[in-house]
Every structure is written in structure tokens, then in C-alpha cells.
Design an enzyme around this catalytic site. Structure first.
Site, short mmCIF file in Angstrom:
data_model
loop_
_atom_site.label_atom_id
_atom_site.label_comp_id
_atom_site.label_asym_id
_atom_site.label_seq_id
_atom_site.Cartn_x
_atom_site.Cartn_y
_atom_site.Cartn_z
N ASN A 1 0.87 -1.19 0.00
CA ASN A 1 0.00 0.00 0.00
C ASN A 1 0.90 1.23 0.00
O ASN A 1 1.48 1.59 1.02
CB ASN A 1 -0.90 -0.03 1.25
CG ASN A 1 -1.75 1.23 1.38
OD1 ASN A 1 -1.85 2.01 0.44
ND2 ASN A 1 -2.35 1.41 2.54
N HIS B 1 -9.57 1.00 4.99
CA HIS B 1 -8.28 1.24 5.66
C HIS B 1 -8.51 2.19 6.84
O HIS B 1 -9.31 3.12 6.74
CB HIS B 1 -7.27 1.82 4.67
CG HIS B 1 -5.88 1.85 5.24
ND1 HIS B 1 -5.47 2.79 6.15
CD2 HIS B 1 -4.83 1.00 5.06
CE1 HIS B 1 -4.22 2.53 6.50
NE2 HIS B 1 -3.81 1.46 5.85
N GLU C 1 -6.91 4.59 7.91
CA GLU C 1 -6.71 6.02 7.62
C GLU C 1 -7.96 6.63 6.99
O GLU C 1 -8.25 7.80 7.19
CB GLU C 1 -5.46 6.19 6.73
CG GLU C 1 -4.20 6.03 7.57
CD GLU C 1 -2.97 5.56 6.81
OE1 GLU C 1 -2.97 5.58 5.57
OE2 GLU C 1 -2.00 5.16 7.49
C1 PEP Z 1 -0.85 0.28 6.37
O1 PEP Z 1 -1.10 1.46 6.57
O2 PEP Z 1 -1.64 -0.46 5.75
C2 PEP Z 1 0.41 -0.25 6.90
C3 PEP Z 1 0.48 -1.53 7.09
O3 PEP Z 1 1.38 0.67 7.16
P1 PEP Z 1 2.84 0.39 7.76
O4 PEP Z 1 3.37 -0.88 7.14
O5 PEP Z 1 3.65 1.58 7.37
O6 PEP Z 1 2.68 0.25 9.24
#
Ligand code: PEP
Length: 255
Positions: free
Chosen positions: A15, A102, A104
């Protein structure tokens, strides 16, 4: 003889979020393609770049073994939705996957599980495989609310159209995303087993068990251990997918 069932090849999902220009992303992909060409890759690889890069990727991915995904989609087919992108448009750009729900988006854009469910249902009509993200916040984790949150998100985010070939669940504890913190092996096993139990008992229209991937601060040093967990079918990777050495280390661990 009590033989252990062999796990299917894991899926590694990158991602990229809102990162990357055309030039540096194409370089990253070129390096990845070279590594794939020179090695034996034993996992599925999905890249979810920003929408601005999908067209260029659509031209480059065929024949590489890498699949494309969107980071989000709207629940309508088309129309007056400024700034949005539809599942049909993702399909048009050669996407096979889409991330929905997600954290976010759940947090920054106030997307609730009912909306996530609508998006996933619509994405299925376009034959996209949905990667439905769920996970508890730090507060919820600290207050022993993980199971309540996970159950609520599963029951309200998974559409009736879900099956084990068009849906993947990504368990991403919000407190682990981008923080360098990861749950213990026991915590991941227990949550993934709980996810399976809820789906089996409360979503009986889903006949076979769905694949469940883990996401949150995955890197090349912890990927192997995470994938060794019998309940982990793959990884969703944010930051570490933006750097070739780190991302290749994860693919290598999965292979
Ligand atoms: C994500 O936001 O899906 C994620 C897994 O981020 P990170 O690997 O940076 O923790």
C-alpha cells in the site's frame, strides 16, 4: 499420521498510500521486476499505487506476475462524485484488487463499516477482490475492546457477496500502523482465530474461510516470523513497500 496441512502461497500487498512520483515509482517497479525475473518468487504480489500512477502501471504489469490494486473506491458506478474513483475505473486500469476500510480512511474520512460494506459489494460487481481492513485503535486495545471492535467491523463491513476468492480480510491494529510496534505472535493468532470464528458463526453465507492477512509495521526483519504464524495468510505493507531493499526482503521472506 498427523500431517500438517501445507499453507497456500502467501499474498504480499503493498500500500503506497499518497507517496511517489511517476519517475521514482517507475524506477522502483523496474527494480522489482528485475529481482522477480532473477529469482524464484513463492508469493502473490499486489501493488496498490496512488491513482495517478495506475495508468502507467497498467501498461507495465502484464506478464510480470505482479497484480494491481486501488487504495479505495466509491460505492457508485459513476456520477457526480468529485475527487472519487469507481471500482469500474479501477478495473479499467487493470486492477484486480481494491483496499477498502483502511483505518486512515475510517479515521481521517469518517468512513464507517456500513459504507465500507457498500464499497466492497460494489467492487465485487466489478470482479475486484476486496481487501477489507479492520483493526482496533490504541485506546481500544488498552481497554480490552479489541474483540468487540473486530466483531462490529466484520459484521458490518463484509457484504453478502463476499466469498473466499473475492475477499481478503486485513487485520491491521491501528496502533501498529507506522509506529514500529507489532502485536505478539500470540495476539495475532488469537485475533485471526477470532476473526475466523465470527465469520463461521455469524456470517454463515460465507462458505469457506476467508484469507486473513496481517498489516502494521511489517518490515524485512519481522516478515518471516509473521508469515510463520499458521493463521497469517499474507501481509499488507505500508512504509516498507516504498523501498526496494525492504520490500524485496519481505518478498524473499514470503518465498
Ligand atoms: C498500512 O497502513 O496499511 C500499513 C500496514 O502501514 P505500515 O506498514 O507503514 O505500518
Amino acid at each position: 499420521m498427523n500431517r500438517k496441512k501445507k499453507k497456500p502461497a502467501p499474498i504480499i500487498i503493498a500500500n503506497w498510500k499518497m507517496n511517489g512520483t511517476l519517475i521514482d515509482s517507475m524506477q522502483l517497479f523496474k527494480d522489482l521486476r528485475k529481482q522477480i525475473h532473477e529469482s524464484l518468487v513463492g508469493c502473490e504480489i499486489v501493488i496498490c499505487p496512488p491513482f495517478t500512477l495506475l495508468r502507467d502501471f497498467a501498461e507495465k504489469v502484464p506478464g510480470t506476475g505482479v497484480k494491481l490494486g486501488g487504495q479505495n473506491c466509491h460505492h457508485a458506478h459513476h456520477g457526480a462524485f468529485t475527487g472519487e474513483i469507481s471500482a469500474m475505473q479501477l478495473k479499467d486500469m487493470m486492477c484486480d484488487y481494491v483496499i477498502v476500510g483502511h483505518s486512515e480512511r475510517r479515521i481521517q474520512s469518517s468512513e464507517g463499516s456500513e459504507l465500507v460494506q457498500k464499497k466492497a459489494a460494489h467492487a465485487h460487481t466489478e470482479k475486484l477482490t476486496t481487501i477489507i481492513c479492520i483493526g482496533e485503535t490504541q485506546y481500544e486495545h488498552d481497554n480490552d475492546l479489541t474483540k468487540i471492535i473486530i466483531r462490529e467491523q466484520l459484521l458490518h463491513s463484509i457484504p453478502k457477496s463476499a466469498n473466499n476468492s473475492n475477499t481478503i480480510i486485513a487485520y491491521e491494529p491501528v496502533w501498529a500502523i507506522g509506529t514500529g510496534k507489532t502485536p505478539t505472535d500470540e495476539q495475532i493468532s488469537s485475533t485471526h482465530q477470532y476473526i475466523k470464528k465470527i465469520i463461521a458463526e455469524e456470517l454463515p453465507h460465507i462458505e469457506d474461510s476467508l484469507r486473513i492477512v496481517y498489516g502494521g509495521s511489517v518490515n524485512k526483519d519481522n516478515a518471516q516470523e509473521l508469515l510463520a504464524n499458521d493463521h497469517v495468510d499474507g501481509l499488507l505493507v505500508g512504509k516498507s513497500s516504498l523501498n526496494m531493499i525492504d520490500f524485496w526482503g519481505i518478498i524473499d521472506a514470503a518465498s
